[in-house]
Enzyme design. Structure first.
Site, mmCIF file in Angstrom:
data_model
loop_
_atom_site.group_PDB
_atom_site.id
_atom_site.type_symbol
_atom_site.label_atom_id
_atom_site.label_comp_id
_atom_site.label_asym_id
_atom_site.label_seq_id
_atom_site.Cartn_x
_atom_site.Cartn_y
_atom_site.Cartn_z
ATOM 1 N N ILE A 1 73.476 -9.595 12.989
ATOM 2 C CA ILE A 1 72.287 -10.217 12.405
ATOM 3 C C ILE A 1 72.745 -10.788 11.069
ATOM 4 O O ILE A 1 73.384 -10.098 10.274
ATOM 5 C CB ILE A 1 71.128 -9.210 12.241
ATOM 6 N N SER A 2 72.461 -12.051 10.827
ATOM 7 C CA SER A 2 73.025 -12.750 9.675
ATOM 8 C C SER A 2 72.491 -12.207 8.356
ATOM 9 O O SER A 2 71.415 -11.591 8.287
ATOM 10 C CB SER A 2 72.720 -14.252 9.763
ATOM 11 N N GLN A 3 73.254 -12.452 7.307
ATOM 12 C CA GLN A 3 72.845 -12.123 5.943
ATOM 13 C C GLN A 3 71.487 -12.764 5.649
ATOM 14 O O GLN A 3 71.282 -13.949 5.933
ATOM 15 C CB GLN A 3 73.898 -12.648 4.979
ATOM 16 N N ARG B 1 62.589 -6.642 8.718
ATOM 17 C CA ARG B 1 63.938 -6.811 9.272
ATOM 18 C C ARG B 1 64.439 -5.539 9.952
ATOM 19 O O ARG B 1 65.287 -5.600 10.853
ATOM 20 C CB ARG B 1 64.900 -7.241 8.156
#
Length: 209
Positions: free
Chosen positions: A54-56, A28
């Site tokens: 950027i999403s959880q 990530r």
């Protein structure tokens, strides 16, 4: 660190082994700004510029699991963003079409996904994701990574019989819910709301003048 993140997500309730393995194998940190690399493995959203995030990781994993991928699907992603979700889909599905409306994010994702990572099964486009990708339709799965007040009609039209769409639904400043829409082979749709979420709003290109 990616493997530890995947283990954490497993403890949090993600059960699809293929999803967890893909997260464990994908760094990530490659998808976040350099000054946030130290926070890349935290289970929270991070800013990526242009007013986007950027999403959880838990939400990414949950939405991916909800798609029910087995490896051969044609997937439309609305909102390429950082490209992290796109790269996960590329590992889990047959072919991925992803649309991003923000030019800077689209260019960055193209360089990373097609250049650095060399993902041959990913197709990218800069444009209005709410319009889908008509010439590549229909899609077995559609994943929307920004919230709309309702399911955009063009996306509904591009979902194949037997297909599934996962998207956040709701106004930008009010309650949103993660929704799954399934279309049976006979065209009848079933809708299930899964959990409350908070996403950036789905934006549109201005009309031509």
């Amino acid at each position: 660190m990616s493997r530890e993140l995947a283990e954490w997500l497993g403890h949090m309730g993600i059960r699809d082994r293929r999803v967890l393995d893909a997260i464990a194998e994908l760094d990530r940190a490659r998808f976040v700004p350099p000054h946030l690399v130290a926070e890349a493995y935290a289970d929270r959203p991070l800013p990526i510029g242009f007013g986007q995030t950027i999403s959880q990781p838990f939400v990414v994993a949950f939405m991916t699991e909800a798609l029910g991928l087995d490896g051969g699907e044609r997937v439309l992603e609305v909102g390429t963003g950082s490209g992290y979700q796109t790269a996960l889909l590329a590992r889990l599905a047959g072919e991925v079409w992803s649309v991003e409306i923000v030019p800077g994010l689209a260019a960055r994702a193209r360089a990373l996904l097609l250049g650095d990572l060399g993902l041959a099964n990913v197709h990218l486009r800069e444009g209005d994701g709410a319009l889908g990708w008509p010439e590549a339709a229909p899609f077995d799965r559609i994943l929307v990574t920004a919230a709309a007040p309702q399911v955009p009609p063009p996306l509904r039209a591009q979902l194949a019989p037997g297909g599934r769409m996962v998207l956040p639904v709701g106004e930008a400043e009010s309650e949103q819910v993660l929704r799954v829409l399934e279309r049976a082979a006979d065209g009848i749709e079933e809708i299930e709301d899964l959990l409350p979420v908070r996403f950036v709003p789905l934006t549109h290109l201005p009309p031509a003048v």
